[in-house]
Design an enzyme around this catalytic site. Structure first.
Site, PDB file in Angstrom:
ATOM      1  N   ARG A  74       0.770  -1.298   0.022  1.00 50.33           N
ATOM      2  CA  ARG A  74      -0.020  -0.035   0.042  1.00 50.33           C
ATOM      3  C   ARG A  74       0.920   1.155  -0.076  1.00 50.33           C
ATOM      4  NH1 ARG A  74      -5.586  -0.270   1.650  1.00 50.33           N
ATOM      5  NH2 ARG A  74      -6.141  -2.280   0.970  1.00 50.33           N
ATOM      6  N   ARG A 110      -6.240  12.446  -5.077  1.00 51.07           N
ATOM      7  CA  ARG A 110      -7.274  11.773  -4.760  1.00 51.07           C
ATOM      8  C   ARG A 110      -8.456  12.673  -4.336  1.00 51.07           C
ATOM      9  NH1 ARG A 110     -11.422   9.978  -2.915  1.00 51.07           N
ATOM     10  NH2 ARG A 110     -11.580   8.091  -1.615  1.00 51.07           N
ATOM     11  N   ARG A 134      -2.983   6.513   1.205  1.00 48.04           N
ATOM     12  CA  ARG A 134      -3.236   7.935   1.727  1.00 48.04           C
ATOM     13  C   ARG A 134      -2.241   8.591   2.566  1.00 48.04           C
ATOM     14  NH1 ARG A 134      -9.057   5.614   3.846  1.00 48.04           N
ATOM     15  NH2 ARG A 134      -7.475   4.109   4.165  1.00 48.04           N
ATOM     16  N   ASP A 183      -7.007  -1.685  -7.219  1.00 47.82           N
ATOM     17  CA  ASP A 183      -7.377  -2.649  -6.073  1.00 47.82           C
ATOM     18  C   ASP A 183      -7.875  -4.027  -6.397  1.00 47.82           C
ATOM     19  OD1 ASP A 183      -8.457  -1.745  -3.162  1.00 47.82           O
ATOM     20  OD2 ASP A 183      -9.683  -3.013  -3.681  1.00 47.82           O
ATOM     21  N   TYR A 205     -15.183 -11.025  -0.230  1.00 46.33           N
ATOM     22  CA  TYR A 205     -15.849  -9.771  -0.438  1.00 46.33           C
ATOM     23  C   TYR A 205     -17.229  -9.882  -1.162  1.00 46.33           C
ATOM     24  CZ  TYR A 205     -12.042  -6.658   1.466  1.00 46.33           C
ATOM     25  OH  TYR A 205     -11.262  -6.131   2.284  1.00 46.33           O
TER      26      TYR A 205
HETATM   27  O1  CP3 Z   1      -0.100  -1.415  -2.645  1.00 43.01           O
HETATM   28  C1  CP3 Z   1      -0.405  -0.429  -3.187  1.00 43.01           C
HETATM   29  O2  CP3 Z   1       0.052   0.899  -3.179  1.00 43.01           O
HETATM   30  C2  CP3 Z   1      -1.111  -0.303  -4.520  1.00 43.01           C
HETATM   31  C3  CP3 Z   1      -2.643  -0.266  -4.264  1.00 43.01           C
HETATM   32  C4  CP3 Z   1      -3.450  -1.103  -3.500  1.00 43.01           C
HETATM   33  C5  CP3 Z   1      -4.803  -0.534  -3.091  1.00 43.01           C
HETATM   34  N1  CP3 Z   1      -5.502  -1.699  -2.698  1.00 43.01           N
HETATM   35  C6  CP3 Z   1      -5.183   0.725  -3.325  1.00 43.01           C
HETATM   36  C7  CP3 Z   1      -6.252   0.947  -2.166  1.00 43.01           C
HETATM   37  C8  CP3 Z   1      -3.503  -2.442  -3.392  1.00 43.01           C
HETATM   38  C9  CP3 Z   1      -2.369  -3.468  -3.601  1.00 43.01           C
HETATM   39  C10 CP3 Z   1      -4.705  -3.115  -2.531  1.00 43.01           C
HETATM   40  C11 CP3 Z   1      -5.035  -4.125  -2.415  1.00 43.01           C
HETATM   41  C12 CP3 Z   1      -6.306  -4.270  -1.696  1.00 43.01           C
HETATM   42  N2  CP3 Z   1      -7.159  -3.901  -1.494  1.00 43.01           N
HETATM   43  C13 CP3 Z   1      -6.255  -5.549  -0.711  1.00 43.01           C
HETATM   44  C14 CP3 Z   1      -5.222  -6.502  -0.202  1.00 43.01           C
HETATM   45  C15 CP3 Z   1      -4.085  -5.862   0.680  1.00 43.01           C
HETATM   46  C16 CP3 Z   1      -4.626  -5.781   1.860  1.00 43.01           C
HETATM   47  O3  CP3 Z   1      -4.473  -4.726   2.381  1.00 43.01           O
HETATM   48  O4  CP3 Z   1      -4.903  -6.720   2.740  1.00 43.01           O
HETATM   49  C17 CP3 Z   1      -7.587  -5.611  -0.254  1.00 43.01           C
HETATM   50  C18 CP3 Z   1      -8.089  -6.336   0.913  1.00 43.01           C
HETATM   51  C19 CP3 Z   1      -8.228  -4.607  -0.609  1.00 43.01           C
HETATM   52  C20 CP3 Z   1      -9.659  -4.015  -0.229  1.00 43.01           C
HETATM   53  C21 CP3 Z   1      -9.758  -2.537   0.036  1.00 43.01           C
HETATM   54  N3  CP3 Z   1      -9.591  -1.478  -0.828  1.00 43.01           N
HETATM   55  C22 CP3 Z   1     -10.165  -2.196   1.292  1.00 43.01           C
HETATM   56  C23 CP3 Z   1     -10.317  -2.962   2.360  1.00 43.01           C
HETATM   57  C24 CP3 Z   1     -10.096  -0.851   1.024  1.00 43.01           C
HETATM   58  C25 CP3 Z   1     -10.410   0.090   2.291  1.00 43.01           C
HETATM   59  C26 CP3 Z   1      -9.585   0.107   3.516  1.00 43.01           C
HETATM   60  C27 CP3 Z   1      -8.485   1.287   3.124  1.00 43.01           C
HETATM   61  O5  CP3 Z   1      -7.337   0.945   3.322  1.00 43.01           O
HETATM   62  O6  CP3 Z   1      -9.032   2.356   2.798  1.00 43.01           O
HETATM   63  C28 CP3 Z   1      -9.724  -0.285  -0.032  1.00 43.01           C
HETATM   64  C29 CP3 Z   1      -9.529   0.729  -0.637  1.00 43.01           C
HETATM   65  C30 CP3 Z   1      -8.094   1.418  -0.982  1.00 43.01           C
HETATM   66  N4  CP3 Z   1      -7.357   0.667  -1.790  1.00 43.01           N
HETATM   67  C31 CP3 Z   1      -7.525   2.552  -0.770  1.00 43.01           C
HETATM   68  C32 CP3 Z   1      -6.269   2.264  -1.880  1.00 43.01           C
HETATM   69  C33 CP3 Z   1      -5.115   3.653  -1.711  1.00 43.01           C
HETATM   70  C34 CP3 Z   1      -7.907   3.833   0.031  1.00 43.01           C
HETATM   71  C35 CP3 Z   1      -8.941   4.677  -0.832  1.00 43.01           C
HETATM   72  C36 CP3 Z   1      -9.156   6.042  -0.670  1.00 43.01           C
HETATM   73  O7  CP3 Z   1      -8.191   6.607  -1.220  1.00 43.01           O
HETATM   74  O8  CP3 Z   1      -9.997   6.236   0.034  1.00 43.01           O
END
Ligand code: CP3
Length: 657
Positions: free
Chosen positions: A339, A352, A343, A388, A465
């Site tokens: 990640r 964003r 953010r 994502d 999910y």
């Molecule tokens: O790693 C990176 O920098 C690449 C981008 C990336 C995102 N999500 C961006 C994201 C990657 C590799 C993911 C993977 C992801 N997404 C997973 C597997 C990894 C993990 O953390 O377990 C999962 C389960 C998700 C599902 C997901 N997407 C969740 C649970 C959430 C909300 C929680 C959160 O962190 O906000 C997201 C949203 C998300 N995906 C954001 C980002 C940058 C935040 C969105 C925002 O800007 O509001």
């Protein structure tokens, strides 16, 4: 220590920047120069003092002489501007009295408020959505005679040819009263030269600071027959807007806004563009070079492209990260952060802030920018494409949404075999092409020795999910489906597996060097359940991937599952912080690499503690080939960037061999 070949250039160094600002043109040029940019001032607007408005004065004369029989008032701002323009020459009270003697046709709620404030009666209030059609209908309905009458239309900014024609068709003679506050500059030379430079791709960055600039720019370009080339040139440049009103006008004209500062002022505009311009420009140029025929690309880019072609494959293969994936000795332990494009990074929040999460994912240029910028800010050894794991379920038609507080939500979850039937078939190439494009752009813009990781959710985590509809603690619905209807469960897992391997292979074809499979939530299963309900599917996904591309297989809470995860496949296995790295690695066997192990929470501690904890992990890894440093799960949004940098520098320095 980490060997990025060209250090990132900062600010606006060496970039050619067009600004359309007029009144503050010098100040803007100064701000651009101070960031190292080369300013081109192309004022697009001249402010016209209202008192010098001949249309308005002529109207006042006619009105006071009783030669206007009706007036159509179109905008609130326009009515006020009209009065200001007349006031110096004629007494305000007389004007208002004269207006009160004739029928007034008033469009929109703001105009009506202004008239009420002025005490001028409204004869016809035109309802929403009040286009010229509604105005004409309202006049007809009120049975106001028009034959042979003199009608004034107060216009502001834009003219209204349909309305004028409609009134003329009813026998009226129309007087148009345009109260322009803004006109074209007296000398349009600089504006024309800027237009030419944009069409020739000589400009890197274009700054809009008012909405009127957009109208004028397109008008002048159209007059020279250059509107289409200008639009194409703007698509290839980085385009910034000072604020929401300006951005709205740009979008109305079909222009794409790349950047907008949080506060609509020149200083923040320049600081925001300075943080993003270099990476975004590289990405835009990468698009230009690939999309041949979009106009001449500067030779500087072609040369860079040639260098890339000659040595890039070699530089990538020799990178510390890919060597570690192959379990070869490395000059230092490579590190990246799960990640990392998220953010906690100001640059991410800036991009964003103006788009929803899904909108951002669907903009390949901005998604690529976020991925590349994270690498530059942190100095990590690998990039991960921005996207994502849930993007693949969007085309299944299950109503995916990313909500503010709750993370991802699926509005129509899959809870039964019957639900499974309504899932739309997914054509991966077509419905996820935006992500493949982001991979191509990010690859082209990354330093040539930084591998790009493509990623996907593993079938189980995606299914969890789809079935739960959101994140979960107990996986109640998921396990119910699994135990109560194993046929439906396996059918769902098979569908997801096909999509996931197609999706990862698409990313590899587009330019990813590594594939990471996220099975974040699989740790909720017993080993037997993993073996029965997950392993065959994940195994098939990995077996179907393009040969020769290293696979990182990640999960959390997987201590008891590690041998099975290993069996499912992957060259490198992800570890969270609940296991000792050396013990877990022995259980896995040293024929695979390991990645991870630091609790993301540790990054909230002071750098000394971060180094102490990272040091413990490095000790357990004992410089064995095949260790990739990372967190045990994604970086938390509240993590200070400096703490991450301290960790990355420490790992590089401590492990230099
Ligand atoms: O790693 C990176 O920098 C690449 C981008 C990336 C995102 N999500 C961006 C994201 C990657 C590799 C993911 C993977 C992801 N997404 C997973 C597997 C990894 C993990 O953390 O377990 C999962 C389960 C998700 C599902 C997901 N997407 C969740 C649970 C959430 C909300 C929680 C959160 O962190 O906000 C997201 C949203 C998300 N995906 C954001 C980002 C940058 C935040 C969105 C925002 O800007 O509001």
């Amino acid at each position: 220590m980490n060997q990025i070949i060209t250090p990132p250039v900062t600010g606006l160094t060496g970039l050619t920047v067009v600004s359309f600002e007029s009144r503050l043109a010098t100040a803007m040029a100064d701000l651009i120069s101070r960031q190292g940019g080369i300013p081109i001032s192309a004022p697009a607007v001249r402010e016209v003092p209202l008192a010098e408005n001949p249309d308005a004065l002529k109207f006042a004369r006619e009105l006071l002489a009783g030669r206007i029989d009706m007036i159509v008032l179109l905008t609130g701002v326009g009515i006020r501007a009209l009065l200001t323009a007349i006031e110096g020459a004629y007494p305000r009270a007389e004007i208002l009295a004269a207006l009160s003697r004739i029928p007034t046709i008033v469009r929109g709620s703001k105009s009506q408020t202004v008239l009420r404030e002025l005490g001028v009666p409204i004869t016809v209030a035109v309802p929403e959505p009040n286009t010229w059609r509604e105005i004409l209908t309202a006049i007809d309905d009120a049975a106001i005679p028009l034959q042979g009458r003199r009608v004034a239309i107060q216009e502001y900014g834009r003219s209204n040819p349909e309305l004028v024609a409609g009134l003329a068709a009813r026998g009226a003679s129309v007087m148009r009263v345009s109260v322009y506050r803004w006109a074209l500059p007296e000398d349009c030379g600089p504006l024309r030269r800027a237009i030419t430079a944009i069409t020739l791709r000589e400009v890197d960055l274009v700054l809009f600071t008012t909405a009127v600039q957009v109208d004028h720019l397109l008008q002048v370009a159209a007059e020279s027959g250059l509107e289409e080339s200008l639009r194409a040139g703007l698509r290839d440049a980085v385009v910034a807007s000072i604020g929401p009103t300006c951005s709205r006008a740009m979008r109305e004209h079909g222009l794409v806004v790349d950047l907008e500062p949080e506060h609509p002022k020149m200083g923040p505009l320049i600081l925001t563009v300075a943080r993003h311009a270099h990476v975004l420009r590289r990405i835009k140029r990468a698009g230009v070079v690939r999309g041949a025929g979009c106009g001449p690309a500067p030779c500087e880019v072609r040369q860079a492209g040639e260098v890339r072609e000659d040595r890039s494959a070699e530089l990538l293969q020799e990178s510390a990260f890919l060597k570690a994936c192959r379990l070869e000795p490395t000059p230092y332990t490579p590190i990246w952060i799960m990640r990392q494009a998220g953010r906690y990074l100001q640059e991410y929040r800036e991009i964003r802030g103006k788009l929803s999460f899904l909108e951002l994912c669907h903009r390949p240029d901005l998604a690529a920018e976020v991925a590349v910028t994270a690498v530059e800010r942190l100095g990590v050894d690998a990039a991960i494409i921005f996207g994502d794991i849930l993007l693949v379920v969007e085309p299944m038609g299950v109503g995916l949404e990313f909500t503010k507080g709750d993370g991802p939500v699926i509005h129509d979850p899959v809870r039964s075999g019957a639900d499974l039937k309504r899932l739309q078939p997914v054509d991966v190439q077509e419905s996820l092409s935006f992500l493949f494009e982001a991979v191509r752009l990010a690859r082209a813009a990354l330093p040539p020795n930084i591998p790009l990781i493509g990623f996907a959710g593993a079938p189980f985590t995606l299914a969890s999910y789809l079935v739960e509809g959101r994140g979960s603690r107990q996986y109640h619905h998921t396990k119910s489906l699994m135990y109560r209807d194993p046929g439906a469960w396996h059918a769902l897992m098979e569908r997801l597996s096909d999509i996931v391997s197609g999706y990862l292979n698409g990313q590899i074809a587009a330019g990813a060097q590594v594939a990471q499979l996220f099975d974040s939530w699989v740790g909720c299963l017993s080993p037997d359940d993993y073996r029965e309900f997950v392993l065959p599917h994940t195994k098939r996904v990995i077996a179907n991937l393009t040969p020769g591309v290293p696979v990182i297989h990640f999960g959390t809470d997987t201590s008891t599952l590690l041998p099975l995860i290993r069996e499912a496949g992957g060259n490198v296995i992800g570890l969270d912080w609940r296991v000792d790295l050396d013990e877990a690695w022995s259980r896995l066997g040293h024929e695979v690499g390991v990645q991870g192990n630091l609790d993301p929470m540790v990054l909230l501690a002071e750098p000394d503690e971060i180094r102490r904890q990272a040091g413990r992990i490095l000790k357990r890894a004992a410089k064995r080939p095949g260790h990739i440093f990372n967190l045990g799960h994604g970086v938390l949004p509240q993590t200070p960037v400096d703490h991450l940098r301290a960790l990355i520098d420490y790992v590089h320095e401590e492990t230099a061999r």
